[in-house]
Every structure is written in structure tokens, then in C-alpha cells.
Scaffold this motif. Structure first.
Motif, PDB file in Angstrom:
ATOM      1  N   GLY A 172      -5.648  -8.405 -15.283  1.00  0.00           N
ATOM      2  CA  GLY A 172      -7.040  -7.897 -15.150  1.00  0.00           C
ATOM      3  C   GLY A 172      -7.552  -8.627 -13.926  1.00  0.00           C
ATOM      4  N   ILE A 173      -7.560 -10.044 -13.789  1.00  0.00           N
ATOM      5  CA  ILE A 173      -8.083 -10.620 -12.668  1.00  0.00           C
ATOM      6  C   ILE A 173      -7.404 -10.505 -11.380  1.00  0.00           C
ATOM      7  CG2 ILE A 173      -8.331 -13.057 -11.643  1.00  0.00           C
ATOM      8  CD1 ILE A 173      -8.720 -14.001 -14.798  1.00  0.00           C
ATOM      9  N   LEU A 174      -6.169 -10.369 -11.289  1.00  0.00           N
ATOM     10  CA  LEU A 174      -5.549  -9.973 -10.022  1.00  0.00           C
ATOM     11  C   LEU A 174      -5.749  -8.572  -9.751  1.00  0.00           C
ATOM     12  CD1 LEU A 174      -1.884 -11.456 -11.048  1.00  0.00           C
ATOM     13  CD2 LEU A 174      -3.654 -12.053  -9.220  1.00  0.00           C
ATOM     14  N   MET A 175      -5.782  -7.762 -10.741  1.00  0.00           N
ATOM     15  CA  MET A 175      -6.224  -6.054 -10.377  1.00  0.00           C
ATOM     16  C   MET A 175      -7.588  -6.076  -9.854  1.00  0.00           C
ATOM     17  SD  MET A 175      -6.129  -3.162 -12.764  1.00  0.00           S
ATOM     18  CE  MET A 175      -4.653  -2.831 -12.574  1.00  0.00           C
ATOM     19  N   GLY A 176      -8.484  -7.060 -10.292  1.00  0.00           N
ATOM     20  CA  GLY A 176      -9.827  -6.842  -9.725  1.00  0.00           C
ATOM     21  C   GLY A 176     -10.011  -7.419  -8.319  1.00  0.00           C
ATOM     22  N   ILE A 177      -9.311  -8.565  -7.990  1.00  0.00           N
ATOM     23  CA  ILE A 177      -9.205  -9.056  -6.903  1.00  0.00           C
ATOM     24  C   ILE A 177      -8.547  -8.006  -5.851  1.00  0.00           C
ATOM     25  CG2 ILE A 177      -8.033 -10.711  -5.322  1.00  0.00           C
ATOM     26  CD1 ILE A 177      -8.266 -12.719  -7.717  1.00  0.00           C
ATOM     27  N   GLY A 178      -7.343  -7.375  -6.441  1.00  0.00           N
ATOM     28  CA  GLY A 178      -6.727  -6.463  -5.546  1.00  0.00           C
ATOM     29  C   GLY A 178      -7.263  -5.401  -5.122  1.00  0.00           C
ATOM     30  N   ALA A 179      -8.236  -4.816  -6.011  1.00  0.00           N
ATOM     31  CA  ALA A 179      -8.740  -3.584  -6.087  1.00  0.00           C
ATOM     32  C   ALA A 179      -9.794  -3.609  -4.917  1.00  0.00           C
ATOM     33  CB  ALA A 179      -9.237  -2.866  -7.337  1.00  0.00           C
ATOM     34  N   ARG A 180     -10.632  -4.770  -4.865  1.00  0.00           N
ATOM     35  CA  ARG A 180     -11.610  -4.785  -4.142  1.00  0.00           C
ATOM     36  C   ARG A 180     -11.253  -5.445  -2.773  1.00  0.00           C
ATOM     37  NH1 ARG A 180     -13.493  -1.248  -4.981  1.00  0.00           N
ATOM     38  NH2 ARG A 180     -14.834  -1.678  -3.383  1.00  0.00           N
ATOM     39  N   TRP A 181      -9.916  -5.906  -2.921  1.00  0.00           N
ATOM     40  CA  TRP A 181      -9.388  -6.123  -1.473  1.00  0.00           C
ATOM     41  C   TRP A 181      -8.985  -4.979  -0.796  1.00  0.00           C
ATOM     42  CZ3 TRP A 181      -6.914 -11.638  -1.278  1.00  0.00           C
ATOM     43  CH2 TRP A 181      -6.306 -11.976  -0.028  1.00  0.00           C
ATOM     44  N   ALA A 182      -8.316  -4.297  -1.438  1.00  0.00           N
ATOM     45  CA  ALA A 182      -7.971  -2.884  -0.798  1.00  0.00           C
ATOM     46  C   ALA A 182      -8.715  -1.866  -0.907  1.00  0.00           C
ATOM     47  CB  ALA A 182      -6.725  -2.407  -1.877  1.00  0.00           C
ATOM     48  N   ARG A 183     -10.115  -2.170  -1.190  1.00  0.00           N
ATOM     49  CA  ARG A 183     -11.158  -1.142  -1.292  1.00  0.00           C
ATOM     50  C   ARG A 183     -10.616   0.188  -2.065  1.00  0.00           C
ATOM     51  NH1 ARG A 183     -13.194  -0.404   4.743  1.00  0.00           N
ATOM     52  NH2 ARG A 183     -15.083   0.036   3.612  1.00  0.00           N
ATOM     53  N   GLY A 184     -10.207   0.057  -3.014  1.00  0.00           N
ATOM     54  CA  GLY A 184      -9.922   1.128  -4.088  1.00  0.00           C
ATOM     55  C   GLY A 184      -8.972   0.857  -5.099  1.00  0.00           C
ATOM     56  N   CYS A 185      -8.914   1.761  -6.109  1.00  0.00           N
ATOM     57  CA  CYS A 185      -7.935   1.609  -7.208  1.00  0.00           C
ATOM     58  C   CYS A 185      -7.026   2.908  -7.216  1.00  0.00           C
ATOM     59  CB  CYS A 185      -8.431   1.028  -8.284  1.00  0.00           C
ATOM     60  SG  CYS A 185      -9.722   2.600  -9.090  1.00  0.00           S
ATOM     61  N   THR A 186      -6.289   3.089  -8.482  1.00  0.00           N
ATOM     62  CA  THR A 186      -5.607   4.258  -8.698  1.00  0.00           C
ATOM     63  C   THR A 186      -6.481   5.627  -8.541  1.00  0.00           C
ATOM     64  OG1 THR A 186      -5.440   3.248 -10.713  1.00  0.00           O
ATOM     65  CG2 THR A 186      -3.151   3.534  -9.415  1.00  0.00           C
ATOM     66  N   SER A 187      -7.668   5.403  -8.502  1.00  0.00           N
ATOM     67  CA  SER A 187      -8.279   6.600  -8.759  1.00  0.00           C
ATOM     68  C   SER A 187      -8.874   6.833  -7.181  1.00  0.00           C
ATOM     69  CB  SER A 187      -9.840   6.468  -9.590  1.00  0.00           C
ATOM     70  OG  SER A 187      -9.430   6.243 -10.970  1.00  0.00           O
ATOM     71  N   GLY A 188      -9.650   5.759  -6.756  1.00  0.00           N
ATOM     72  CA  GLY A 188     -10.364   5.805  -5.504  1.00  0.00           C
ATOM     73  C   GLY A 188      -9.307   6.289  -4.369  1.00  0.00           C
ATOM     74  N   HIS A 189      -8.258   5.507  -4.375  1.00  0.00           N
ATOM     75  CA  HIS A 189      -7.146   5.719  -3.437  1.00  0.00           C
ATOM     76  C   HIS A 189      -5.870   6.648  -3.862  1.00  0.00           C
ATOM     77  CE1 HIS A 189      -7.970   2.799  -0.244  1.00  0.00           C
ATOM     78  NE2 HIS A 189      -7.903   1.736  -1.155  1.00  0.00           N
ATOM     79  N   GLY A 190      -5.811   6.566  -5.285  1.00  0.00           N
ATOM     80  CA  GLY A 190      -4.458   7.214  -5.761  1.00  0.00           C
ATOM     81  C   GLY A 190      -4.733   8.672  -5.883  1.00  0.00           C
TER      82      GLY A 190
END
Lengths: 172, 185
Positions: free
Chosen positions: A122-140
Motif C-alpha cells: 500500500g505504501i509503495l502504491m500510494g507513492i507510485g500513484a501520486r508519482w505517476a499522477r493516477g492509478c488503475t482507475s484514473g490512468h487505466g
């Protein structure tokens, strides 16, 4: 007929996916936004920090660009919890659990081990999602249906990193 | 109330956000992508449910958004990216994805279906991670702006009009679905 649909344990992934596509038309039309989730977690972090530091954290550069307030997307994530709860209650699949089957078969049934894995992930995902400016919903989902360059690249990287890590965890 | 009023009214937006979230969560749960085993099955390439759900949403969403945009009813919202932002962030996300077994949307759905690892591990972790990113954001800025993508969309990148590219892309998705079904995945 409708009751049968609502109580069904599983829908065809194509049908459920098409439903999410139709939902996206309405998010754009009525709310001028696409489905996305990860900003809500940054806002939650900002709200907690704001309480702990008595408002000082509001000076942080990130929170000036993404103000930690309850908005459309924040409440959307709350809605997801409610929607999934309704779906699982209606289909009779709701049950409280900690260690999923696949995880248990590989790493044992200790809840603390599973929580630790989930926390680190979760911590890595939280960092990665804000780093990449989106997640599997926003980008995917949202970004890909607009054929956004960044979203196509992001989705490829989500899966490249995910597949590599999943094979490290499970394949050997 | 017309669409502009609906979009401007904050209270209406919160109600809409909640309702749309409920529908989203319901669909994610019915698609079974709120389950750890299904997500890990996708990352281990043994269960293609996640790909089917995502590409079905993209197929249907893409056609609707294109027509709504052409009719002047909606504007697109494309996220900008760069190698520093998108590739590095995407790979960090991916590693977290395999460890957690949920994503920021489906973790909420897993909480709603009763999974405590999603609540005490996943959601708590994502909040901590997002907070850490916010803390280090000013120092990461030079890296984030490294090699920005010049063309915001695939249309501009490969110079093909949406009216041609969208049908081709949709046909590609349908072919992918046929291949997955033929392979029994």
C-alpha cells in the motif's frame, strides 16, 4: 428478474466493464470528471496531517496544488465501499477475512504477515500513484479511454512492475 | 437544472460522487476484481478478468466520450506525463500492486466486501504512501519533469484522426477478447 441480477454472485467481466464505461459517460457529462481514486488518499493524508500539525501542513506545496478537502472524488471512494458492500450482501458473499486463499497457500495463514505485505504494498502504491499522477482507475480506465499518451505508458508500467513482482513472489 | 448548474453546485456534486461511487463499487464487486486472488491471477497471467473488465470499460467509454465530445457536451481531461513521472511512478505502483493485491479503487471495494487486509494494510498504506509523496514532492520536482511527453494523446503521437483511430482501437480490443476466449483464459 432484476432481483436475480442483483443477487448473482458474479457478472460477466465484459458486462461489468461495459457498465463502468457507461458510468464514465455520466461522470464526464454531469461532473466534468473521469473516474479516479488515488487523489482521495493524498487528500486523506493531508486532512490527517492538518489535524496533527494544527493546520501547518497546509503550507506544503503538494497540498496547495491538491487541497485536502472532501470533494467529488473523495466521496466517490466512500461510495465504492458502500457499493461493494451492497453487492456482496445481496449476493451472499460478504464475509470478514484477512488472508486471501492464494496468499495463504504461499505464505501461510498468519494475519500479521498478510497485513505487513499489504501495508508495504500500500505504501509503495500510494507513492507510485501520486508519482505517476493516477492509478488503475484514473490512468487505466479514464485515461486509456481518451487514448492519453501518459495513461497508456502508465498502464503498461503498472502491469510491467506488477507482473514482475508477482512472479518474484509466486513463481519460484 | 441544466448541466452547467449541476456541475457548479457543490452539494449536488457530492451527492453525485457518492451515487457514482456506489455504482462503481457495485460493478467492481460483481466483476470480482475486488478479490486478491483475481488480481494476483491477472499479474501471474493465469486469470484475465482484470484485463477484460478494463478493456470493456475503455471500449464502451471511448465511443461514448468521443460522441459526447463531438456534440460539444463534454471536454476531455487528459493527464500529462513524462518519463520521470509516468514510467518511474508507474513501476513503483506496479510493485505495490503485486504486494497488496488490490488497487486504490478495488481496495475500497475489498473493504466493503469484508477484507480487513484491505482496510488495515492496503488503505492505511496508500494514505501513508501518498502522504510521504506529498512530503518529498518539492525535492522530487526536477526528476518528475524529466523528459516530458510532447504529444498528450495517441492521436497526436501517431498522427491519426480520432474518427479513424477509435474504430481501429475498438476492433483491436474485440480481437483481443476473442483471442482470450479462444485460449480459454
Amino acid at each position: 428478474m432484476i432481483i436475480e441480477w442483483l443477487t448473482m454472485q458474479q457478472w460477466s467481466p465484459y458486462l461489468a466493464g461495459a457498465g463502468i464505461g457507461i458510468l464514465s459517460w455520466f461522470t464526464f457529462l454531469l461532473s466534468d470528471k473521469g473516474l479516479g481514486c488515488s487523489t482521495s488518499y493524498a487528500k486523506t493524508a493531508g486532512m490527517i496531517e492538518s489535524v496533527v500539525t494544527r493546520g501547518k501542513s497546509r503550507d506544503k506545496k503538494y497540498y496547495k496544488e491538491f487541497p485536502p478537502v472532501i470533494d467529488w472524488q473523495w466521496i466517490l471512494v466512500i461510495g465504492i465501499i458502500i457499493g461493494a458492500f451492497l453487492s456482496s450482501i445481496l449476493s451472499g458473499t460478504f464475509s470478514v477475512g484477512v488472508v486471501p486463499d492464494l496468499f495463504q497457500a504461499r505464505f501461510g495463514d498468519d494475519p500479521a504477515v498478510r497485513i505487513l505485505f499489504a501495508l508495504i504494498g500500500g505504501i509503495l502504491m500510494g507513492i507510485g500513484a501520486r508519482w505517476a499522477r493516477g492509478c488503475t482507475s484514473g490512468h487505466g480506465i479514464t485515461g486509456n479511454m481518451q487514448l492519453g499518451t501518459a495513461s497508456l505508458v502508465a498502464s503498461a508500467c503498472f502491469f510491467a512492475g506488477g507482473i514482475a513482482m508477482a512472479f518474484i513472489l509466486y513463481a519460484f | 437544472m441544466n448541466v452547467t448548474d449541476i456541475r457548479r453546485n457543490k452539494r449536488v456534486q457530492l451527492i453525485l460522487g457518492l451515487l457514482m461511487g456506489i455504482v462503481f463499487g457495485f460493478l467492481l464487486q460483481k466483476a470480482s476484481v475486488t478479490e486478491y486472488d483475481v488480481i494476483l491471477g491477472q499479474l501471474l497471467l493465469s486469470d484475465f478478468t482484470v484485463v477484460k473488465v478494463m478493456f470493456s470499460a475503455v471500449l464502451v467509454g471511448m465511443i461514448g466520450l468521443y460522441l459526447l465530445n463531438r456534440a460539444g457536451r463534454i471536454t476531455y481531461h487528459v493527464t500529462e506525463g513524462s518519463v520521470g513521472t509516468t514510467v518511474i511512478g508507474g513501476l513503483i505502483f506496479g510493485i505495490g500492486f503485486a504486494l497488496l493485491g488490490y488497487c486504490p479503487g478495488t481496495v475500497a471495494g475489498a473493504i466493503g466486501s469484508g477484507w480487513l487486509d484491505a482496510l488495515f494494510g492496503g488503505a492505511v498504506g496508500i494514505v501513508i504512501g501518498a502522504g510521504l509523496f506529498a512530503t518529498f514532492y518539492p525535492r522530487l520536482k526536477p526528476l518528475l519533469s524529466c523528459r516530458p511527453f510532447k504529444e498528450p494523446t495517441l492521436y497526436e503521437l501517431i498522427r491519426v484522426k480520432p474518427a479513424i483511430l477509435i474504430p481501429l482501437y475498438c476492433i483491436g480490443i474485440v480481437i483481443l477478447f476473442f483471442l482470450l476466449e479462444m485460449a480459454g483464459l
